[in-house]
Design a protein around this motif. Structure first.
Motif, PDB file in Angstrom:
ATOM      1  N   VAL A  29      40.534  45.278  -2.653  1.00 57.16           N
ATOM      2  CA  VAL A  29      40.906  45.162  -1.283  1.00 57.16           C
ATOM      3  C   VAL A  29      40.802  43.729  -0.898  1.00 57.16           C
ATOM      4  O   VAL A  29      40.670  43.612  -0.265  1.00 57.16           O
ATOM      5  N   THR A  30      39.388  43.728  -1.277  1.00 60.56           N
ATOM      6  CA  THR A  30      37.938  42.387  -0.948  1.00 60.56           C
ATOM      7  C   THR A  30      39.447  41.194  -0.621  1.00 60.56           C
ATOM      8  O   THR A  30      39.298  39.938   0.130  1.00 60.56           O
ATOM      9  N   PRO A  31      40.332  41.013  -1.929  1.00 68.29           N
ATOM     10  CA  PRO A  31      41.434  39.661  -1.659  1.00 68.29           C
ATOM     11  C   PRO A  31      41.648  39.570  -0.515  1.00 68.29           C
ATOM     12  O   PRO A  31      42.200  38.319  -0.050  1.00 68.29           O
ATOM     13  N   TYR A  32      42.283  40.833   0.210  1.00 71.04           N
ATOM     14  CA  TYR A  32      43.251  40.937   1.247  1.00 71.04           C
ATOM     15  C   TYR A  32      42.151  40.756   2.642  1.00 71.04           C
ATOM     16  O   TYR A  32      43.280  40.412   3.448  1.00 71.04           O
ATOM     17  N   GLY A  33      40.892  40.872   2.192  1.00 72.03           N
ATOM     18  CA  GLY A  33      40.574  40.076   3.962  1.00 72.03           C
ATOM     19  C   GLY A  33      40.924  41.662   4.794  1.00 72.03           C
ATOM     20  O   GLY A  33      41.197  42.847   4.566  1.00 72.03           O
ATOM     21  N   ASP A  34      40.793  41.563   5.937  1.00 64.57           N
ATOM     22  CA  ASP A  34      41.074  42.270   6.918  1.00 64.57           C
ATOM     23  C   ASP A  34      42.476  43.301   6.790  1.00 64.57           C
ATOM     24  O   ASP A  34      42.873  43.675   8.185  1.00 64.57           O
ATOM     25  N   HIS A  35      43.136  42.432   6.289  1.00 61.89           N
ATOM     26  CA  HIS A  35      44.741  42.880   6.278  1.00 61.89           C
ATOM     27  C   HIS A  35      45.063  44.743   5.376  1.00 61.89           C
ATOM     28  O   HIS A  35      45.776  45.124   5.974  1.00 61.89           O
ATOM     29  N   ILE A  36      43.714  44.509   4.308  1.00 60.64           N
ATOM     30  CA  ILE A  36      44.078  46.446   3.781  1.00 60.64           C
ATOM     31  C   ILE A  36      42.362  46.240   3.951  1.00 60.64           C
ATOM     32  O   ILE A  36      41.733  45.981   3.377  1.00 60.64           O
ATOM     33  N   ILE A  37      42.014  47.892   4.283  1.00 57.94           N
ATOM     34  CA  ILE A  37      40.977  48.455   5.040  1.00 57.94           C
ATOM     35  C   ILE A  37      40.684  49.409   3.980  1.00 57.94           C
ATOM     36  O   ILE A  37      41.692  49.909   4.651  1.00 57.94           O
ATOM     37  N   LEU A  38      39.139  49.723   4.299  1.00 52.26           N
ATOM     38  CA  LEU A  38      39.258  50.712   2.130  1.00 52.26           C
ATOM     39  C   LEU A  38      38.332  51.795   3.789  1.00 52.26           C
ATOM     40  O   LEU A  38      38.067  51.216   4.676  1.00 52.26           O
ATOM     41  N   VAL A  39      39.167  52.892   3.179  1.00 52.79           N
ATOM     42  CA  VAL A  39      38.854  54.099   4.368  1.00 52.79           C
ATOM     43  C   VAL A  39      37.785  55.028   3.870  1.00 52.79           C
ATOM     44  O   VAL A  39      38.941  55.551   2.166  1.00 52.79           O
ATOM     45  N   ASN A  40      36.893  55.478   3.759  1.00 46.83           N
ATOM     46  CA  ASN A  40      36.043  57.048   2.865  1.00 46.83           C
ATOM     47  C   ASN A  40      35.796  57.459   4.380  1.00 46.83           C
ATOM     48  O   ASN A  40      34.579  57.023   4.501  1.00 46.83           O
ATOM     49  N   ARG A  41      36.429  58.071   5.023  1.00 39.61           N
ATOM     50  CA  ARG A  41      35.849  58.971   5.882  1.00 39.61           C
ATOM     51  C   ARG A  41      36.107  60.921   5.569  1.00 39.61           C
ATOM     52  O   ARG A  41      37.301  60.771   5.775  1.00 39.61           O
ATOM     53  N   LYS A  42      35.238  60.938   6.128  1.00 38.02           N
ATOM     54  CA  LYS A  42      35.310  62.724   5.312  1.00 38.02           C
ATOM     55  C   LYS A  42      34.440  63.097   7.206  1.00 38.02           C
ATOM     56  O   LYS A  42      33.242  63.265   7.607  1.00 38.02           O
ATOM     57  N   SER A  43      35.803  64.306   7.273  1.00 38.34           N
ATOM     58  CA  SER A  43      35.458  65.210   8.626  1.00 38.34           C
ATOM     59  C   SER A  43      34.537  66.042   8.434  1.00 38.34           C
ATOM     60  O   SER A  43      34.235  67.012   7.606  1.00 38.34           O
ATOM     61  N   GLU A  44      33.434  66.382   9.705  1.00 39.04           N
ATOM     62  CA  GLU A  44      32.620  67.622   9.054  1.00 39.04           C
ATOM     63  C   GLU A  44      32.821  68.817   9.687  1.00 39.04           C
ATOM     64  O   GLU A  44      34.390  68.512  10.389  1.00 39.04           O
ATOM     65  N   GLY A  45      32.745  69.744   8.861  1.00 42.09           N
ATOM     66  CA  GLY A  45      33.239  71.027   8.647  1.00 42.09           C
ATOM     67  C   GLY A  45      32.567  71.927   8.349  1.00 42.09           C
ATOM     68  O   GLY A  45      31.989  71.655   7.859  1.00 42.09           O
ATOM     69  N   SER A  46      32.596  73.286   9.024  1.00 43.85           N
ATOM     70  CA  SER A  46      32.188  74.690   7.938  1.00 43.85           C
ATOM     71  C   SER A  46      33.263  75.286   8.060  1.00 43.85           C
ATOM     72  O   SER A  46      34.427  75.304   8.226  1.00 43.85           O
ATOM     73  N   GLY A  47      32.760  76.872   6.607  1.00 44.50           N
ATOM     74  CA  GLY A  47      33.625  77.927   6.261  1.00 44.50           C
ATOM     75  C   GLY A  47      33.944  77.356   4.735  1.00 44.50           C
ATOM     76  O   GLY A  47      33.463  76.675   4.319  1.00 44.50           O
ATOM     77  N   PRO A  48      34.886  78.303   4.695  1.00 41.04           N
ATOM     78  CA  PRO A  48      35.745  78.219   3.489  1.00 41.04           C
ATOM     79  C   PRO A  48      35.935  77.377   2.927  1.00 41.04           C
ATOM     80  O   PRO A  48      36.189  76.894   1.484  1.00 41.04           O
ATOM     81  N   ASP A  49      37.038  76.123   4.167  1.00 41.71           N
ATOM     82  CA  ASP A  49      37.430  74.914   3.689  1.00 41.71           C
ATOM     83  C   ASP A  49      37.313  73.930   4.005  1.00 41.71           C
ATOM     84  O   ASP A  49      36.453  74.212   4.328  1.00 41.71           O
ATOM     85  N   LEU A  50      36.898  73.159   2.461  1.00 39.81           N
ATOM     86  CA  LEU A  50      36.679  72.067   2.836  1.00 39.81           C
ATOM     87  C   LEU A  50      37.106  71.708   3.736  1.00 39.81           C
ATOM     88  O   LEU A  50      38.723  70.908   4.399  1.00 39.81           O
ATOM     89  N   PRO A  51      36.312  70.021   4.295  1.00 41.20           N
ATOM     90  CA  PRO A  51      37.016  69.714   5.226  1.00 41.20           C
ATOM     91  C   PRO A  51      38.091  67.897   4.825  1.00 41.20           C
ATOM     92  O   PRO A  51      37.617  67.878   3.742  1.00 41.20           O
ATOM     93  N   PRO A  52      38.549  68.014   6.046  1.00 43.21           N
ATOM     94  CA  PRO A  52      39.478  66.720   5.702  1.00 43.21           C
ATOM     95  C   PRO A  52      39.102  65.283   4.786  1.00 43.21           C
ATOM     96  O   PRO A  52      37.636  65.303   5.415  1.00 43.21           O
ATOM     97  N   TRP A  53      39.208  64.776   3.993  1.00 47.53           N
ATOM     98  CA  TRP A  53      38.387  63.449   3.718  1.00 47.53           C
ATOM     99  C   TRP A  53      39.529  62.316   3.418  1.00 47.53           C
ATOM    100  O   TRP A  53      40.457  62.426   2.689  1.00 47.53           O
ATOM    101  N   ASP A  54      39.169  61.687   3.713  1.00 46.81           N
ATOM    102  CA  ASP A  54      40.761  60.286   3.840  1.00 46.81           C
ATOM    103  C   ASP A  54      39.675  59.283   2.708  1.00 46.81           C
ATOM    104  O   ASP A  54      38.876  58.725   3.875  1.00 46.81           O
ATOM    105  N   LEU A  55      40.107  59.111   1.720  1.00 44.83           N
ATOM    106  CA  LEU A  55      39.806  58.356   1.033  1.00 44.83           C
ATOM    107  C   LEU A  55      40.904  57.978   0.842  1.00 44.83           C
ATOM    108  O   LEU A  55      41.818  57.796  -0.452  1.00 44.83           O
TER     109      LEU A  55
END
Length: 128
Positions: A29-55
């Motif tokens: 995505v680097t050559p595309y500047g701000d037209h394509i944005i890298l996302v690596n966002r992991k939500s906080e959470g607990s319990g038996p299920d893993l929290p959502p992770w946007d990658l």
């Protein structure tokens, strides 16, 4: 007008592949500047299920040509096959809600995904 789209790795169990995916996506995505944005966002959470992770990426289709968008989908198809992971492709509604359009699946044709996504953008432009 809806113009914001996303492509995220499907699933929450990304610990083993997250660093490699983030690096590869970042290089692409680097050559595309701000037209394509890298996302690596992991939500906080607990319990038996893993929290959502946007990658993956968020992108504004207005800043990309149709060929750029096709290249982006082909790139994620190659990652899908290489990492044996599915990627969800969608857009944000006018209310900011995620609306999944389709999936990029390992070892499956990406032609239908390209058609759906590019036609989705045309339909959204036409109805906005």
């Amino acid at each position: 007008m809806i113009s914001e789209f996303y492509i995220y790795c499907d699933g929450c169990d990304l610990h083993e592949v997250a660093d490699d995916l983030e690096s590869r996506i970042g290089q692409f995505v680097t050559p595309y500047g701000d037209h394509i944005i890298l996302v690596n966002r992991k939500s906080e959470g607990s319990g038996p299920d893993l929290p959502p992770w946007d990658l993956g990426v968020n992108y504004d289709e207005r800043g990309l040509t149709m060929d750029d968008q096709k290249d982006l989908l082909l790139f994620f198809h190659s990652l899908s096959t290489e990492f044996d992971r599915s990627f969800v492709v969608g857009h944000l509604t006018e209310k900011g809600q995620a609306d999944d359009i389709t999936f990029i699946e390992p070892d499956s044709s990406v032609d239908e995904t390209i058609r759906l996504v590019l036609n989705q953008e045309a339909c959204l432009l036409y109805t906005s």
